[in-house]
Design a protein around this motif. Structure first.
Motif, PDB file in Angstrom:
ATOM      1  N   ASN A  79      -4.195  -1.468   0.432  1.00 59.67           N
ATOM      2  CA  ASN A  79      -3.864  -2.879   0.245  1.00 59.67           C
ATOM      3  C   ASN A  79      -4.978  -3.790   0.758  1.00 59.67           C
ATOM      4  N   ASN A  80      -5.549  -3.447   1.904  1.00 64.66           N
ATOM      5  CA  ASN A  80      -6.638  -4.251   2.457  1.00 64.66           C
ATOM      6  C   ASN A  80      -7.887  -4.174   1.578  1.00 64.66           C
TER       7      ASN A  80
ATOM      8  N   TRP B 117      -1.746   0.568   3.833  1.00 73.41           N
ATOM      9  CA  TRP B 117      -2.438  -0.643   4.287  1.00 73.41           C
ATOM     10  C   TRP B 117      -3.938  -0.542   4.045  1.00 73.41           C
TER      11      TRP B 117
ATOM     12  N   ASP C 147      -0.199   3.947   7.085  1.00 70.28           N
ATOM     13  CA  ASP C 147      -1.585   3.511   7.279  1.00 70.28           C
ATOM     14  C   ASP C 147      -2.386   3.607   5.988  1.00 70.28           C
TER      15      ASP C 147
ATOM     16  N   GLU D 218       8.204  -5.743  -0.854  1.00 72.00           N
ATOM     17  CA  GLU D 218       7.707  -5.585   0.514  1.00 72.00           C
ATOM     18  C   GLU D 218       8.817  -5.772   1.539  1.00 72.00           C
TER      19      GLU D 218
END
Length: 213
Positions: A175-176, A172, A169, A136
């Motif tokens: 990942n969320n 994420w 986006d 990351e």
């Protein structure tokens, strides 16, 4: 955000400077044409006639000098744009590869890799996120540098930048969903979108590079 705003301002000022130079070229060219083709009025004074005669070499030399300077400025800007785009492409392609590796790491080890076994502490436990953290940090470094050069090249509203942000986006989103323990079907859908956006971004980069010759 502050860095992005500063880079965007630099791109905007450079674009406006080039536009002003070309407008001045047009104005001087119009003055030269007018001086050559518009006759001096018959009722004009002798002084006016002499001024018109002196204006032609003045406007002509001014136009020539400004035109050469503008061409050199434009060429230099195009060369800088090519260097910026090539550098941004290399950084962001590396960022994409790191991003996909990070996604695979989190997918296969959502609770972290096994901790190094210590006999006196009993069974091996999960929770080692060192590799994910390393990926990351590298991804963030690459894309921040790449975004800076990309904005300087085509501005914050450029197509390549928008495609890149779509890819970011989509990561994420996946990942969320993983962190929220979404069902397998949703994760698979988001993973497919991430891979499709990564492919689209690669194609957009190749198109952007070809457009500069």
């Amino acid at each position: 955000m502050k860095q992005k705003a500063e880079v965007s301002l630099r791109w905007l000022l450079g674009s406006w400077l080039l536009l002003v130079l070309w407008v001045l070229n047009v104005v001087l060219l119009a003055a030269v044409i007018a001086d050559v083709f518009l006759p001096v009025p018959s009722n004009a004074s002798q002084t006016t006639g002499k001024l018109r005669e002196a204006a032609l070499p003045l406007f002509g030399s001014g136009f020539f000098g400004l035109f050469v300077f503008t061409l050199q400025t434009t060429r230099g800007r195009l060369e800088r744009r090519y260097d910026l785009r090539r550098n941004a492409s290399g950084l962001l392609m590396a960022a994409v590869q790191t991003l996909l590796e990070l996604q695979r790491e989190l997918k296969h080890f959502p609770k972290g890799r096994p901790q190094l076994p210590i006999p006196e502490q009993g069974p091996v436990k999960l929770g080692n996120f060192d590799r994910a953290y390393e990926l990351e940090q590298e991804w963030r470094r690459l894309y921040r540098e790449g975004e800076r050069d990309l904005i300087l090249d085509e501005g914050p509203e450029g197509t390549t930048f928008k495609v890149w942000r779509t890819l970011r986006d989509s990561f994420w989103d996946w990942n969320n969903a993983l962190a929220d323990r979404a069902d397998a079907a949703k994760l698979l859908t988001l993973e497919s979108a991430l891979n499709a956006n990564a492919k689209a971004f690669g194609e957009q980069l190749r198109t952007a590079l070809r457009s500069l010759g």
